[in-house]
Design a protein around this motif. Sequence first.
Motif, PDB file in Angstrom:
ATOM      1  N   PRO A 184       0.801  -1.231   0.000  1.00 13.02           N
ATOM      2  CA  PRO A 184       0.000   0.000   0.000  1.00 13.02           C
ATOM      3  C   PRO A 184       0.828   1.272   0.000  1.00 13.02           C
ATOM      4  N   ASP A 185       2.123   1.184   0.396  1.00 14.79           N
ATOM      5  CA  ASP A 185       2.964   2.373   0.420  1.00 14.79           C
ATOM      6  C   ASP A 185       3.750   2.569  -0.875  1.00 14.79           C
ATOM      7  N   VAL A 186       3.567   1.697  -1.852  1.00 12.43           N
ATOM      8  CA  VAL A 186       4.270   1.821  -3.133  1.00 12.43           C
ATOM      9  C   VAL A 186       3.346   2.481  -4.149  1.00 12.43           C
ATOM     10  N   GLU A 187       3.754   3.644  -4.596  1.00  4.52           N
ATOM     11  CA  GLU A 187       2.997   4.423  -5.565  1.00  4.52           C
ATOM     12  C   GLU A 187       3.332   4.026  -7.005  1.00  4.52           C
ATOM     13  N   GLN A 188       4.581   3.575  -7.227  1.00  2.00           N
ATOM     14  CA  GLN A 188       5.040   3.371  -8.601  1.00  2.00           C
ATOM     15  C   GLN A 188       6.158   2.335  -8.604  1.00  2.00           C
ATOM     16  N   VAL A 189       6.104   1.415  -9.561  1.00  2.00           N
ATOM     17  CA  VAL A 189       7.181   0.453  -9.782  1.00  2.00           C
ATOM     18  C   VAL A 189       7.675   0.634 -11.209  1.00  2.00           C
ATOM     19  N   MET A 190       8.991   0.807 -11.358  1.00  3.31           N
ATOM     20  CA  MET A 190       9.597   0.997 -12.670  1.00  3.31           C
ATOM     21  C   MET A 190      10.623  -0.096 -12.926  1.00  3.31           C
ATOM     22  N   LEU A 191      10.465  -0.783 -14.031  1.00  5.21           N
ATOM     23  CA  LEU A 191      11.424  -1.794 -14.469  1.00  5.21           C
ATOM     24  C   LEU A 191      12.248  -1.200 -15.596  1.00  5.21           C
ATOM     25  N   VAL A 192      13.572  -1.196 -15.423  1.00  3.15           N
ATOM     26  CA  VAL A 192      14.471  -0.589 -16.397  1.00  3.15           C
ATOM     27  C   VAL A 192      15.135  -1.692 -17.205  1.00  3.15           C
ATOM     28  N   ILE A 193      14.919  -1.689 -18.517  1.00  2.00           N
ATOM     29  CA  ILE A 193      15.504  -2.712 -19.387  1.00  2.00           C
ATOM     30  C   ILE A 193      16.272  -2.052 -20.521  1.00  2.00           C
ATOM     31  N   SER A 194      17.103  -2.849 -21.189  1.00  2.00           N
ATOM     32  CA  SER A 194      17.836  -2.346 -22.346  1.00  2.00           C
ATOM     33  C   SER A 194      16.861  -2.042 -23.480  1.00  2.00           C
ATOM     34  N   PRO A 195      17.066  -0.940 -24.195  1.00  2.00           N
ATOM     35  CA  PRO A 195      16.219  -0.669 -25.361  1.00  2.00           C
ATOM     36  C   PRO A 195      16.229  -1.811 -26.369  1.00  2.00           C
ATOM     37  N   ASP A 196      17.336  -2.544 -26.450  1.00  2.13           N
ATOM     38  CA  ASP A 196      17.423  -3.670 -27.372  1.00  2.13           C
ATOM     39  C   ASP A 196      16.473  -4.800 -27.000  1.00  2.13           C
ATOM     40  N   ASP A 197      16.064  -4.865 -25.729  1.00  5.11           N
ATOM     41  CA  ASP A 197      15.180  -5.934 -25.257  1.00  5.11           C
ATOM     42  C   ASP A 197      13.704  -5.538 -25.291  1.00  5.11           C
ATOM     43  N   ARG A 198      13.416  -4.262 -25.555  1.00  2.00           N
ATOM     44  CA  ARG A 198      12.051  -3.772 -25.368  1.00  2.00           C
ATOM     45  C   ARG A 198      11.028  -4.510 -26.238  1.00  2.00           C
ATOM     46  N   GLU A 199      11.325  -4.699 -27.521  1.00  2.00           N
ATOM     47  CA  GLU A 199      10.341  -5.308 -28.418  1.00  2.00           C
ATOM     48  C   GLU A 199       9.973  -6.718 -27.968  1.00  2.00           C
ATOM     49  N   GLU A 200      10.996  -7.537 -27.693  1.00  2.00           N
ATOM     50  CA  GLU A 200      10.713  -8.905 -27.258  1.00  2.00           C
ATOM     51  C   GLU A 200      10.063  -8.912 -25.884  1.00  2.00           C
ATOM     52  N   PHE A 201      10.504  -8.013 -25.004  1.00  2.00           N
ATOM     53  CA  PHE A 201       9.930  -7.963 -23.660  1.00  2.00           C
ATOM     54  C   PHE A 201       8.446  -7.602 -23.729  1.00  2.00           C
TER      55      PHE A 201
END
Length: 246
Positions: free
Chosen positions: A45-62
């Motif tokens: 309840p105290d987490v407003e936002q979760v951000m996962l940081v990945i390589s731009p090269d992985d974005r399409e497959e991810f």
Amino acid sequence: MSRFAVIIPAAGQSTRFGGQQKKPFLPLAGRPIWLRTVELFVTRPDVEQVMLVISPDDREEFQRRFGPNLIFLDIDLVDGGAERFESVANALAKLRDAVTHVAVHDAVRPGATAELIDAVFRRAEQTGGAIPALPVADTLKRVDGDLRITGTVPRQGLWQAQTPQAFRRDWLCDAYARRHTIAEAITDDAQLVEACGHAVSVVSGLVTNFKITTKTDLDLAELLHRATHDLPTEPKPGRPFDDESY
């Protein structure tokens, strides 16, 4: 109530691990490691936002494999940089307005517990910055390039840092804005905040909260996860988007 953003860097090259797949995307007890890690935070309840940081090269497959997860769990996907600090800086630029504190947690450290996260977050609220850590128990040796011992390092007062590392938003954002002016080599977020003049507190970490760096680490994490969770041999019906092939 403080509102936390959690940044989970997963853009590294996994060079020490080897193999064709990057560590965060390998399966741990039938689900990707990154997903096991994210699930530690998304229902808090105290987490407003979760951000996962990945390589731009992985974005399409991810996006193809895990796009539904991002929507279902309300995870913000952020493009990483050439180095970890650049990746975290990219995520800091996308903080939501309501966020008061920011935590950074390794994508391949799925062994944290709710109790440990509670302790780190509460201490960060009280002092401005906190990390989990373990006191060093083994004797430490300094070794030269020829693998000869040149000295013994006193372990009194030495602690091994873990994540999540949590800080006041203004402290961490200011530290990242000033990171290029700091001469010393920085190895984690706590050191960066310390270099900007802020004291960071420690709470007792967990032996099980280790970073998966090698295949042996992954095997151990698998054993620990199955020992501490009542897992079926197949994913439960109704738990969407499990991907055992990735």
